[in-house]
Design a protein around this motif. Structure first.
Motif, PDB file in Angstrom:
ATOM      1  N   ILE A   1       0.810  -1.204   0.000  1.00 23.50           N
ATOM      2  CA  ILE A   1       0.000   0.000   0.000  1.00 23.50           C
ATOM      3  C   ILE A   1       0.853   1.267   0.000  1.00 23.50           C
ATOM      4  N   GLY A   2       2.008   1.225   0.664  1.00 26.21           N
ATOM      5  CA  GLY A   2       2.878   2.395   0.711  1.00 26.21           C
ATOM      6  C   GLY A   2       3.330   2.807  -0.677  1.00 26.21           C
ATOM      7  N   THR A   3       3.747   1.818  -1.470  1.00 23.88           N
ATOM      8  CA  THR A   3       4.199   2.081  -2.836  1.00 23.88           C
ATOM      9  C   THR A   3       3.060   2.616  -3.683  1.00 23.88           C
ATOM     10  N   ALA A   4       1.895   1.982  -3.581  1.00 22.20           N
ATOM     11  CA  ALA A   4       0.761   2.373  -4.412  1.00 22.20           C
ATOM     12  C   ALA A   4       0.347   3.808  -4.119  1.00 22.20           C
ATOM     13  N   GLU A   5       0.288   4.160  -2.842  1.00 22.40           N
ATOM     14  CA  GLU A   5      -0.131   5.508  -2.479  1.00 22.40           C
ATOM     15  C   GLU A   5       0.877   6.543  -2.976  1.00 22.40           C
ATOM     16  N   PHE A   6       2.156   6.222  -2.800  1.00 20.51           N
ATOM     17  CA  PHE A   6       3.222   7.113  -3.248  1.00 20.51           C
ATOM     18  C   PHE A   6       3.124   7.355  -4.752  1.00 20.51           C
ATOM     19  N   GLU A   7       2.962   6.272  -5.528  1.00 22.94           N
ATOM     20  CA  GLU A   7       2.897   6.392  -6.988  1.00 22.94           C
ATOM     21  C   GLU A   7       1.642   7.137  -7.422  1.00 22.94           C
ATOM     22  N   HIS A   8       0.532   6.860  -6.748  1.00 24.18           N
ATOM     23  CA  HIS A   8      -0.731   7.525  -7.086  1.00 24.18           C
ATOM     24  C   HIS A   8      -0.602   9.042  -6.872  1.00 24.18           C
TER      25      HIS A   8
ATOM     26  N   PHE B   1      17.102  -4.844  21.808  1.00 23.79           N
ATOM     27  CA  PHE B   1      16.860  -4.909  20.366  1.00 23.79           C
ATOM     28  C   PHE B   1      15.387  -4.654  20.041  1.00 23.79           C
ATOM     29  N   ILE B   2      14.484  -5.249  20.835  1.00 25.43           N
ATOM     30  CA  ILE B   2      13.049  -5.041  20.592  1.00 25.43           C
ATOM     31  C   ILE B   2      12.691  -3.568  20.803  1.00 25.43           C
ATOM     32  N   GLU B   3      13.277  -3.003  21.843  1.00 26.19           N
ATOM     33  CA  GLU B   3      13.026  -1.584  22.099  1.00 26.19           C
ATOM     34  C   GLU B   3      13.500  -0.732  20.915  1.00 26.19           C
ATOM     35  N   PHE B   4      14.683  -1.111  20.386  1.00 26.47           N
ATOM     36  CA  PHE B   4      15.245  -0.400  19.230  1.00 26.47           C
ATOM     37  C   PHE B   4      14.334  -0.562  18.012  1.00 26.47           C
ATOM     38  N   ALA B   5      13.803  -1.801  17.813  1.00 21.10           N
ATOM     39  CA  ALA B   5      12.964  -2.080  16.650  1.00 21.10           C
ATOM     40  C   ALA B   5      11.639  -1.332  16.710  1.00 21.10           C
ATOM     41  N   GLN B   6      11.242  -0.933  17.918  1.00 27.11           N
ATOM     42  CA  GLN B   6       9.973  -0.201  18.060  1.00 27.11           C
ATOM     43  C   GLN B   6      10.193   1.304  18.152  1.00 27.11           C
ATOM     44  N   SER B   7      11.475   1.729  18.103  1.00 29.80           N
ATOM     45  CA  SER B   7      11.769   3.150  18.295  1.00 29.80           C
ATOM     46  C   SER B   7      11.666   3.911  16.980  1.00 29.80           C
ATOM     47  N   THR B   8      11.803   5.208  17.046  1.00 29.89           N
ATOM     48  CA  THR B   8      11.730   6.039  15.846  1.00 29.89           C
ATOM     49  C   THR B   8      13.023   5.978  15.030  1.00 29.89           C
ATOM     50  N   ASP B   9      14.071   5.310  15.585  1.00 31.59           N
ATOM     51  CA  ASP B   9      15.345   5.213  14.868  1.00 31.59           C
ATOM     52  C   ASP B   9      15.236   4.361  13.607  1.00 31.59           C
ATOM     53  N   VAL B  10      14.192   3.535  13.497  1.00 30.51           N
ATOM     54  CA  VAL B  10      14.122   2.588  12.384  1.00 30.51           C
ATOM     55  C   VAL B  10      12.975   2.919  11.422  1.00 30.51           C
ATOM     56  N   LEU B  11      12.368   4.102  11.585  1.00 31.34           N
ATOM     57  CA  LEU B  11      11.216   4.459  10.736  1.00 31.34           C
ATOM     58  C   LEU B  11      11.567   4.402   9.251  1.00 31.34           C
ATOM     59  N   ASP B  12      12.781   4.894   8.919  1.00 29.54           N
ATOM     60  CA  ASP B  12      13.181   4.904   7.502  1.00 29.54           C
ATOM     61  C   ASP B  12      13.329   3.491   6.965  1.00 29.54           C
ATOM     62  N   LEU B  13      13.806   2.563   7.823  1.00 35.21           N
ATOM     63  CA  LEU B  13      13.955   1.175   7.383  1.00 35.21           C
ATOM     64  C   LEU B  13      12.592   0.560   7.080  1.00 35.21           C
ATOM     65  N   ILE B  14      11.611   0.841   7.932  1.00 35.34           N
ATOM     66  CA  ILE B  14      10.252   0.322   7.728  1.00 35.34           C
ATOM     67  C   ILE B  14       9.689   0.847   6.418  1.00 35.34           C
ATOM     68  N   GLU B  15       9.899   2.141   6.192  1.00 33.23           N
ATOM     69  CA  GLU B  15       9.389   2.752   4.967  1.00 33.23           C
ATOM     70  C   GLU B  15      10.073   2.182   3.722  1.00 33.23           C
ATOM     71  N   ASN B  16      11.398   1.957   3.827  1.00 35.30           N
ATOM     72  CA  ASN B  16      12.144   1.412   2.686  1.00 35.30           C
ATOM     73  C   ASN B  16      11.635   0.043   2.272  1.00 35.30           C
ATOM     74  N   GLN B  17      11.104  -0.716   3.216  1.00 37.57           N
ATOM     75  CA  GLN B  17      10.609  -2.055   2.901  1.00 37.57           C
ATOM     76  C   GLN B  17       9.125  -2.024   2.545  1.00 37.57           C
ATOM     77  N   PHE B  18       8.569  -0.819   2.374  1.00 41.08           N
ATOM     78  CA  PHE B  18       7.160  -0.617   2.009  1.00 41.08           C
ATOM     79  C   PHE B  18       6.194  -1.138   3.074  1.00 41.08           C
ATOM     80  N   PHE B  19       6.644  -1.142   4.322  1.00 36.58           N
ATOM     81  CA  PHE B  19       5.724  -1.450   5.408  1.00 36.58           C
ATOM     82  C   PHE B  19       5.256  -0.144   6.042  1.00 36.58           C
ATOM     83  N   VAL B  20       4.332  -0.263   6.974  1.00 35.63           N
ATOM     84  CA  VAL B  20       3.772   0.913   7.624  1.00 35.63           C
ATOM     85  C   VAL B  20       4.146   0.873   9.102  1.00 35.63           C
ATOM     86  N   ALA B  21       4.645   2.007   9.613  1.00 33.34           N
ATOM     87  CA  ALA B  21       4.989   2.055  11.029  1.00 33.34           C
ATOM     88  C   ALA B  21       3.708   2.103  11.855  1.00 33.34           C
ATOM     89  N   PRO B  22       3.655   1.398  12.985  1.00 32.94           N
ATOM     90  CA  PRO B  22       2.424   1.376  13.778  1.00 32.94           C
ATOM     91  C   PRO B  22       2.164   2.711  14.466  1.00 32.94           C
TER      92      PRO B  22
END
Lengths: 283, 274
Positions: free
Chosen positions: A208-215, A262-283
């Motif tokens: 959905i991230g890719t589709a919205e971006f392209e649209h 590690f779990i705390e890191f994975a839920q932090s704002t430090d990885v938002l760009d990684l989530i976006e790069n994989q076309f997932f959505v941050a919670p």
């Protein structure tokens, strides 16, 4: 070049070469000792959907914590649940919500995965029911006119085997891949968007991230709503849009030590760009 | 120099060894035979029918040759017998330029321009035809330049003899020069087909990737190479091994073609020296 200078430069080359080998040796020894010094190991196993994201997160985590080595292995969500339960892995990766029978584990949400049904923007169809989408993908409906659209042959665009979007699509519509009668099979999201935007009769599904971006960029594609809910990144994040799933890290008990950080890191704002790069959505 | 060439040979052996090692689990117990007997390709459901993809690869390669060979030969004849001076030079550099276009660019062009065009005749447009056309563009320079080299190396005395007999230039070219250069042209054809067979990006983008027997020019098909590229990133266990088997198969076919090409090339050389 005279003979003397030629010999001289060759000498220089060979001595440079031997120096290079010495350097390589030193570097590799340093590398090996570094590996053996890293006492702390963290093992993640499970869903191949979460694995690429977890791997990127792990790389960044290792950079911040040089004395940890994180090992990411795939094998499906059920392996993630199993390994976390019996202690084969410190953290399991599961690309769905935990079931009733898995309540002994703790889920830590790191991202959401949503897919959007896309058609060409010239297509007049406004909405498709679940049954209509199932019939289209099974080849029972072959023309857009049968679903109040233009008189145009439908081109069914499906994903290649092994892709997480395919898995989610099949699971959501309770289909098997061998039941689908595609006219085009695609690999990544971009190829799907190129295919649909170039074919007025096409229907496909992409992250959905890719589709919205392209649209929003003006690519001639249109996202169809699902069960009356708009297909947007926001809808996925809020949980309203149904064609989505949570991506979880699961642990046996409350995690400790590096697993916890590690779990705390994975839920932090430090990885938002990684989530976006994989076309997932941050919670 | 010897060391470098040894490294190159060792690397090739390593690649072959790696392919064998990765696909061994399927090859050893004879399960690879089911690749040819099963009908569908649904690895997650345990079905590994590979025959449609082998056929698709061969049909795509053959189709591209059918399109590119006449054009390539015409280019070569033009270069050798008609073009002079700056026309010849610029035409030659044009062919070199075409040879240098990355396949992904051709694929993108095919996907955004050619496929919709074919789609207007018959949806969806991603098809054998689209794949063959874009592949033929890719192998055209190879065909043209190898044929040109073959025509250039034809013994001048044969042509002079033909001229002395009063044959027209057309007859000289078609009846004398081209047949005399045929082994060189054939080796170019084999090299080009090896390239078309191994090409991945283009067929992945424009051929549609549906696993089925190529039943018509407008049917979407999946080539062996496209299959590997599509599924390797997410494949596990037997699925992964089956992709390596298809890689092994492809490597062997390409090697046979390359061997035939060099054999014909050498034969052609000894004949023209006689």
């Amino acid at each position: 070049m005279s003979l003397v200078t030629r010999i001289f430069t060759q000498r220089a080359h060979s001595s440079q070469l031997s120096r290079l080998f010495c350097l390589l040796g030193v570097v590799s020894i340093a590398f090996l000792s570094n590996l053996s010094l890293a006492a702390e190991r963290l093992t993640l196993t499970g869903s191949s959907t979460v694995a690429p994201l977890a791997l990127e997160m792990a790389k960044r985590f290792e950079k911040n914590n040089p004395d940890v080595r994180i090992d990411v292995q795939t094998g499906g969500s059920s392996r993630g649940v199993n390994d976390a339960r019996v202690g084969l892995a410190d953290i399991g990766m599961v690309s769905r919500a935990l079931k009733e029978s898995e309540q002994d584990l703790t889920a830590h949400l790191i991202a959401l995965d949503g897919i959007g049904i896309i058609v060409h923007s010239s297509n007049t169809v406004k909405e498709l029911s679940r049954q209509q989408i199932i019939d289209i993908y099974q080849g029972k409906i072959r023309n857009w006119a049968d679903v109040d659209g233009p008189n145009l042959e439908i081109t069914v665009v499906n994903k290649a085997e092994g892709r997480s979007t395919l898995e989610l699509f099949l699971h959501f519509f309770e289909l098997k891949n061998s039941q689908i009668r595609p006219q085009v099979v695609i690999g990544d999201n971009q190829q799907g968007i190129k295919t649909v935007s170039g074919n007025p009769g096409a229907i496909g599904y992409v992250s959905i991230g890719t589709a919205e971006f392209e649209h929003n960029r003006g690519t001639p594609i249109k996202l169809l709503p699902m069960d009356g809910k708009e297909a947007t990144v926001k809808g996925v994040a809020s949980g309203e849009y149904p064609l989505s799933r949570p991506l979880n890290l699961v642990t046996k008990a409350q995690p400790e030590g590096f697993a916890a950080s590690f779990i705390e890191f994975a839920q932090s704002t430090d990885v938002l760009d990684l989530i976006e790069n994989q076309f997932f959505v941050a919670p | 120099m010897g060391a470098l060439s040894f490294v190159c040979a060792a690397l090739l052996c390593l690649i072959l060894g790696f392919l064998l090692y990765e696909s061994w689990s399927l090859v050893a117990d004879g399960r690879w035979l089911s690749f040819f007997s099963q009908t569908g390709w649904y690895p997650l459901e345990g079905l590994f029918g590979m025959t449609p993809m082998i056929f698709a690869s061969l049909v795509l390669t053959f189709g591209s040759l059918v399109i590119a060979l006449p054009v390539g030969l015409a280019c070569a004849i033009f270069l050798e017998f008609y073009a002079k001076g700056w026309v010849k030079k610029s035409f030659q550099s044009l062919l070199n330029l075409l040879a240098g276009i990355p396949s992904v660019v051709l694929g993108l062009w095919g996907l955004t321009e050619l496929v919709p065009l074919i789609g207007q005749i018959k949806a969806p447009g991603t098809s054998v035809l689209a794949g063959a056309v874009v592949l033929s563009l890719m192998i055209l320079p190879t065909l043209a330049l190898t044929s040109y080299a073959a025509l250039t190396s034809v013994d001048r005395s044969i042509l002079a003899g033909a001229q002395a007999l009063g044959l027209t230039q057309k007859t000289q070219i078609l009846a004398i020069a081209v047949p005399a250069a045929r082994s060189g042209i054939m080796s170019g054809v084999l090299l080009a087909s090896a390239r078309a067979l191994g090409e991945t990006m283009v067929v992945l983008m424009v051929a549609g990737n549906v696993v089925q027997m190529p039943s018509s020019l407008f049917a979407p098909v999946r080539a062996l190479t496209a299959n590997i590229a599509l599924e390797m990133a997410y494949a596990l266990g037997g699925h992964r091994a089956s992709l390596y088997v298809s890689g092994l198969l492809l490597t062997i076919i390409v090697w046979i073609l390359a061997y035939l090409a060099s054999y014909l090339f050498n034969k052609g050389r000894t004949v023209s020296h006689d």
